[in-house]
Every structure is written in structure tokens, then in C-alpha cells.
Design an enzyme around this catalytic site. Structure first.
Site: not given
Ligand code: JB2
Length: 223
Positions: A147, A156
Site C-alpha cells: 500500500h 519493472h
Molecule cells: O525495437 C523493437 C525491439 N527490440 C527488440 N521492436 C520490437 N517490436 N521488438 C523488439 N525486440 C524484440 O524483443 C527482440 O527481437 C526479441 O525477440 C524480443 C525480446 O525477447 P527476449 O526473450 O530476448 O527478452 P524479453 O524481454 O522477452 O524477456 C526478458 O525479460 C523478461 C521480463 C527475459 O529475460 C525474460 O526471462 C524475463 N522474464
């Protein structure tokens, strides 16, 4: 074969691990949206994430909007630098899309809490009474925001982190997985609280704090 972009009404920006859980939460919380993912990684184009097609890169936004898409959610997570999430959120707004707020049904979000546009509150999280979240905040799975906390834009709060009452986290701050923050602590803009840290003193803007009791990180390394 590429899916028909005319059916997409909500765009997920990013198609990695975080997008998979955002899509799952979104489809549970608010079914009915026709989702499509944009991601610059060409190796993902034509594939699916949690059953949602990756249509192409961000340059497809105008085409999808012309065909009827009007909502978006940031599917990019990240583990420390919230700058890219902020940039994607602002890009969606600048294009004229409306941010979708996603609250998984298993999360407990007080009716006395304020939740900004585009926030994503994941399974088992708690956002308690009078807490205020800015825009594009992630409260990840199992995290607790007690709260009267004040959480700035694009912050985040990672999986399982616990913020006691009246903690303030300024814009773009990151609270790592499993971290604990004592009541009333202030975490400055863009600061990073490392995984598992126990924070009993304020964290200055831009500083990374790690350990128990948490102190500034010295030298190179990852928090
Ligand atoms: O400018 C962008 C861009 N830059 C990176 N535009 C768009 N539309 N997409 C973008 N991305 C994409 O985000 C990357 O190409 C990649 O496919 C995706 C990030 O995926 P990744 O699995 O590397 O990280 P995440 O951010 O989805 O997950 C992280 O953070 C979460 C909170 C991981 O570490 C997870 O384990 C964690 N739970």
C-alpha cells in the site's frame, strides 16, 4: 503463410519470453482481441509465440493500423534497462495506438490502487490499496507492491520482488527478481536493484545496488 493483417486489432511489440507471458495473461484477462506480434528479428517472422503470429518488423505498424489495429501492448521485458521498453511505448503512442492494460486474473489488484495505461500485472502479483503505478509498468509474476507505493513510468518490478509500504521507485527503475525493499525507501530514476538484494537505504538515480544489506555495485558485472 502470412496471416491476414486485416484481422489484427491489437499489436504486441516484441516476440520473446516476456511476450509469451503477456499474451497468455492478455488472452485470459481480456479474450477476444485478434493479436499480432511485431519483432525486428527476421528469424521469428512467420512463427508463432503463444499461438500469436509474428507478422514482421515495426515498419508494418502503419499498414496494420490502416487495416484496423488500434491497440498495443509492449511485449518486451528486459532485465535492467527499461529504456527500450520506454522507447517502444512512446513509439506506439506516437503512431496513435492506445495502450492496453493487462491484469492477470490471478493477480490481486486493489480497487483503491491506481494503474496507469499499458501496465502489465502478471500471475500472482499483488498491488495493494492506494499504490499508484505510472504508465507501462511491469509487476511481474508473484511480485508484491504494498500500500501507498509510488511506481514511476516504465518501471519493472521483477518476479517475486517485494516492496513494503510507501516505497517509491522513480521512472525507468528496475527491481530485480526476489529483491526486498523496506518501507519508505526511495529508488531513484533509472536505478537498478539487483536480484535478491535487501534494500534498507535509498538508491540514488542511475545507481545499481546489490547484496544484503544492499550497497552500490563496484566494478563490472551483472546485477
Ligand atoms: O525495437 C523493437 C525491439 N527490440 C527488440 N521492436 C520490437 N517490436 N521488438 C523488439 N525486440 C524484440 O524483443 C527482440 O527481437 C526479441 O525477440 C524480443 C525480446 O525477447 P527476449 O526473450 O530476448 O527478452 P524479453 O524481454 O522477452 O524477456 C526478458 O525479460 C523478461 C521480463 C527475459 O529475460 C525474460 O526471462 C524475463 N522474464
Amino acid at each position: 503463410m502470412r496471416p491476414d493483417p486485416a484481422r489484427v486489432d491489437c499489436i504486441v511489440l516484441g516476440g520473446g519470453g516476456h511476450a509469451a507471458v503477456v499474451i497468455d495473461a492478455l488472452e485470459t484477462y481480456s479474450p477476444g482481441y485478434q493479436l499480432g506480434i511485431l519483432d525486428p528479428d527476421e528469424t521469428k517472422w512467420g512463427r508463432e509465440v503463444s499461438g500469436v503470429p509474428v507478422l514482421g518488423g515495426d515498419e508494418l505498424l502503419p499498414e496494420l493500423m490502416a487495416a484496423g489495429a488500434n491497440r498495443f501492448v509492449v511485449g518486451l521485458g528486459g532485465t535492467g534497462d527499461n529504456g527500450p521498453r520506454k522507447r517502444l511505448f512512446e513509439m506506439g503512442l506516437a503512431q496513435g495506438l492506445r495502450p492496453l492494460t493487462v491484469i492477470h486474473p490471478s493477480a490481486v489488484c486493489s480497487r483503491w490502487a491506481e494503474v496507469g495505461a499499458g501496465c502489465v500485472i502478471l500471475p500472482g502479483a499483488v498491488v495493494n490499496a492506494r499504490a499508484r503505478l505510472g504508465v507501462n509498468v511491469i509487476v511481474n509474476s508473484g511480485a508484491v507492491v504494498e500500500h501507498d507505493c509510488r511506481i514511476g513510468d516504465h518501471v519493472h518490478i521483477a518476479t517475486g520482488a517485494r516492496l513494503a509500504a510507501s516505497v517509491r521507485v522513480a521512472a525507468c527503475g528496475h527491481v530485480g527478481v526476489g529483491a526486498v525493499i523496506r518501507q519508505g525507501i526511495v529508488v531513484g530514476e533509472g536505478a537498478l536493484v539487483g536480484a535478491g538484494a535487501v534494500v534498507v537505504n535509498d538508491v540514488p538515480a542511475g545507481v545499481t545496488m546489490i547484496g544484503n544489506p544492499a550497497g552500490p555495485m563496484v566494478g563490472r558485472g551483472s546485477a
